[in-house]
Design a protein around this motif. Structure first.
Motif, PDB file in Angstrom:
ATOM      1  N   UNK A  28      17.507  -4.637  -5.487  1.00 37.95           N
ATOM      2  CA  UNK A  28      16.853  -3.868  -4.608  1.00 37.95           C
ATOM      3  C   UNK A  28      17.489  -3.777  -2.980  1.00 37.95           C
ATOM      4  N   UNK A  29      17.971  -4.900  -2.749  1.00 34.78           N
ATOM      5  CA  UNK A  29      18.409  -4.835  -1.437  1.00 34.78           C
ATOM      6  C   UNK A  29      19.692  -4.699  -1.010  1.00 34.78           C
ATOM      7  N   UNK A  30      20.786  -4.919  -1.540  1.00 34.29           N
ATOM      8  CA  UNK A  30      21.930  -4.720  -1.220  1.00 34.29           C
ATOM      9  C   UNK A  30      22.763  -3.742  -2.359  1.00 34.29           C
ATOM     10  N   UNK A  31      23.679  -3.044  -2.047  1.00 32.74           N
ATOM     11  CA  UNK A  31      24.584  -2.170  -2.812  1.00 32.74           C
ATOM     12  C   UNK A  31      25.392  -3.041  -3.518  1.00 32.74           C
ATOM     13  N   UNK A  32      25.245  -2.999  -4.938  1.00 33.69           N
ATOM     14  CA  UNK A  32      26.274  -4.051  -5.618  1.00 33.69           C
ATOM     15  C   UNK A  32      27.175  -3.368  -6.733  1.00 33.69           C
ATOM     16  N   UNK A  33      28.431  -3.592  -6.674  1.00 34.49           N
ATOM     17  CA  UNK A  33      29.493  -2.895  -7.412  1.00 34.49           C
ATOM     18  C   UNK A  33      30.289  -3.980  -8.268  1.00 34.49           C
ATOM     19  N   UNK A  49      29.688  -6.189  -2.552  1.00 33.64           N
ATOM     20  CA  UNK A  49      28.434  -5.761  -2.157  1.00 33.64           C
ATOM     21  C   UNK A  49      28.315  -5.471  -0.840  1.00 33.64           C
ATOM     22  N   UNK A  50      27.724  -4.168  -0.223  1.00 35.89           N
ATOM     23  CA  UNK A  50      27.498  -3.754   0.879  1.00 35.89           C
ATOM     24  C   UNK A  50      25.967  -4.472   1.211  1.00 35.89           C
ATOM     25  N   UNK A  51      26.147  -5.137   2.379  1.00 40.71           N
ATOM     26  CA  UNK A  51      24.854  -6.123   2.622  1.00 40.71           C
ATOM     27  C   UNK A  51      23.892  -5.119   3.471  1.00 40.71           C
ATOM     28  N   UNK A  52      22.631  -5.334   3.068  1.00 43.85           N
ATOM     29  CA  UNK A  52      21.739  -4.531   3.792  1.00 43.85           C
ATOM     30  C   UNK A  52      21.481  -5.055   5.070  1.00 43.85           C
ATOM     31  N   UNK A  53      21.936  -4.365   6.103  1.00 39.95           N
ATOM     32  CA  UNK A  53      22.058  -5.129   7.331  1.00 39.95           C
ATOM     33  C   UNK A  53      20.501  -4.493   8.185  1.00 39.95           C
ATOM     34  N   UNK A  54      19.802  -3.657   7.637  1.00 40.15           N
ATOM     35  CA  UNK A  54      18.573  -3.284   8.221  1.00 40.15           C
ATOM     36  C   UNK A  54      17.667  -4.431   7.917  1.00 40.15           C
ATOM     37  N   UNK A  55      17.905  -5.065   6.623  1.00 35.04           N
ATOM     38  CA  UNK A  55      16.927  -6.312   6.390  1.00 35.04           C
ATOM     39  C   UNK A  55      17.373  -7.592   6.961  1.00 35.04           C
ATOM     40  N   UNK A  56      18.971  -7.773   6.807  1.00 28.76           N
ATOM     41  CA  UNK A  56      19.572  -9.119   7.460  1.00 28.76           C
ATOM     42  C   UNK A  56      20.155  -8.748   8.862  1.00 28.76           C
ATOM     43  N   UNK A  57      19.526  -8.907   9.695  1.00 34.48           N
ATOM     44  CA  UNK A  57      20.130  -8.581  11.022  1.00 34.48           C
ATOM     45  C   UNK A  57      21.186  -9.390  11.512  1.00 34.48           C
ATOM     46  N   UNK A  58      21.423 -10.801  10.989  1.00 32.13           N
ATOM     47  CA  UNK A  58      22.508 -11.496  11.573  1.00 32.13           C
ATOM     48  C   UNK A  58      23.389 -11.755  10.341  1.00 32.13           C
ATOM     49  N   UNK A 241      21.938 -15.355  -2.723  1.00 30.51           N
ATOM     50  CA  UNK A 241      21.986 -16.456  -1.704  1.00 30.51           C
ATOM     51  C   UNK A 241      21.594 -15.871  -0.272  1.00 30.51           C
ATOM     52  N   UNK A 242      21.269 -14.757  -0.019  1.00 31.09           N
ATOM     53  CA  UNK A 242      20.938 -14.159   1.273  1.00 31.09           C
ATOM     54  C   UNK A 242      19.753 -14.903   2.094  1.00 31.09           C
ATOM     55  N   UNK A 243      18.999 -15.290   1.332  1.00 29.44           N
ATOM     56  CA  UNK A 243      17.953 -16.103   2.185  1.00 29.44           C
ATOM     57  C   UNK A 243      17.774 -17.545   2.062  1.00 29.44           C
TER      58      UNK A 243
END
Ligand code: ATP
Ligand code: MG
Ligand code: MG
Length: 367
Positions: A28-33, A49-58, A241-243
């Motif tokens: 639900x968070x990143x775009x995965x291919x 993966x395109x990381x969702x940088x709205x959620x993960x600012x750094x 492992x984003x969090x």
């Protein structure tokens, strides 16, 4: 959003010829291919993966954690393979960009990363059986155990993520301001939480006193963040492992109890369906202790049942805070969505309290 994957993947250290890219999984968070490369007649898969940088600012700090964690576990797996070549345990393996970084940013600012696709394994979205609960908890506890000797503290990418007293203070502030005049309609929920206010600081205070040890937590311990091996049926690789951050191991176990023991959805409006199913708790506890039993001290073990209650209460606090603040953080699809979500959490807390003696007894027995 459409990307030119042939061009995009040319920025990563991938060999052979690009064949195809398809959207993959149910994240639900990143775009995965999943992308396929032909490497001399052999087809190999990778994840982009395109990381969702709205959620993960750094995202750079996040990838620093990601790399340190996966390299540390990867080294252990290589040692194990030297002894037992048949081991099927895995970890994510990052593929660097051709510029030597663990990510690539396109000119529009999109943040991409790439890793090796884990073959012969899959993730499951809905936790239905005790066996799944056991496998997921075992996988996350092995993950924590693998990282118990990680040198140097990881980046705290979301500060105070599980600081329950500060979450409670935010609720009190929102109630005081009562911007939308909603407080009067939620006094039962608010009072329920405030009656448990003292408990919010239990873990953090014990940590300050040195009784609880800061370790590494995953912070998104859903069943679908574990890949289950097709052959053995056991959890073979913890993903997403984003969090990953410094934290108490209880945060992960508590969130497993919160998300894994109730059969109802987080926003269920029929509260009669929300209940803490003891057999699922037992499976989670047994699975968790199978990997974490070795590194947890006695105080840590004794607080596992409490962590289930605390993390559930904490999320309830956050939903109610957002409701009072006008639904600014969690996305809503109906007017009282955050209140409904808060109510399921508080109902689950009540169900945990009813069964608390038995939960503690089992934890003492297994410790
Ligand atoms: P979430 O909504 O849980 O935050 P996300 O958007 O962060 O998800 P991931 O969990 O990283 O995305 O990946 C989405 C899905 O892609 C996973 O559930 C899994 O099925 C699949 N997946 C990710 N990485 C791999 C991999 N290396 N090998 C095989 N499958 C993978
Ligand atoms: Mg995921
Ligand atoms: Mg995720």
């Amino acid at each position: 959003m459409k990307f030119d994957f042939r061009q995009l993947t040319s920025h990563f250290q991938l060999y052979g010829n690009f064949v195809v890219a398809v959207p993959y999984g149910t994240g639900h968070i990143n775009d995965t291919f999943q992308v396929t490369f032909d490497q001399g007649g052999t087809l190999l898969h990778y994840i982009i993966q395109r990381v969702n940088t709205n959620v993960f600012k750094a995202p750079e700090e996040l990838m620093d954690n990601f790399l340190r964690v996966t390299r540390h576990i990867g080294a252990k797996i290589r040692d194990e393979r030297a002894v037992n070549p048949a081991t099927r345990r895995r970890t994510l393996e990052v593929v660097n960009s051709i510029y030597g970084k663990p990510y690539w940013r396109d000119p529009a600012g999109n943040f991409f990363r790439c890793y090796v696709f884990v073959e012969n394994a899959r993730s499951y979205d809905i936790l239905e059986t005790k066996a799944q609960a056991y496998q997921a908890a075992a996988a996350f506890s092995n993950f924590q155990a693998d990282l118990a000797d990680l040198p140097q503290r990881l980046n705290e990418t979301i500060p105070d993520f599980h600081n329950t007293p500060s979450r409670l203070a935010n609720l009190e502030k929102a109630a005081k301001e009562d911007k939308l005049g909603r407080l009067k309609s939620v006094s039962r929920e608010f009072d329920f939480i405030m009656a448990r206010g003292k408990e919010c600081g239990v873990l953090i205070d014990l940590q300050k006193e040195g009784e609880l040890v800061e370790r590494v937590t995953h912070n998104d311990t859903k069943l679908n963040n574990v890949l289950i091996d097709d052959l053995t049926g056991s959890g073979c690789c913890v993903i997403d492992l984003d969090t990953v951050m410094p934290g108490l191991p209880h945060y992960d176990f508590g969130d497993m109890v919160r998300t894994g023991t109730s059969p109802a959805a987080e926003d269920e409006t029929d509260l009669g369906k929300v209940t803490m199913r003891f057999p699922m708790y037992e499976a989670l506890l047994r699975g968790y202790l199978s990997g974490a039993g070795g590194f947890l001290n006695a105080t840590e073990k004794s607080l596992l049942p409490f962590s289930g209650k605390l993390i559930t209460l904490e999320i309830g606090i956050r939903f109610l805070t957002d409701y009072l603040e006008g639904d600014v953080y969690f996305k809503i699809r109906r007017p009282d969505h955050n209140l409904d979500r808060c109510r399921t959490q508080l109902k689950l807390v009540a169900s945990i309290e009813e069964q608390y003696d038995a939960m503690r007894k089992l934890a003492d027995e297994l410790a």
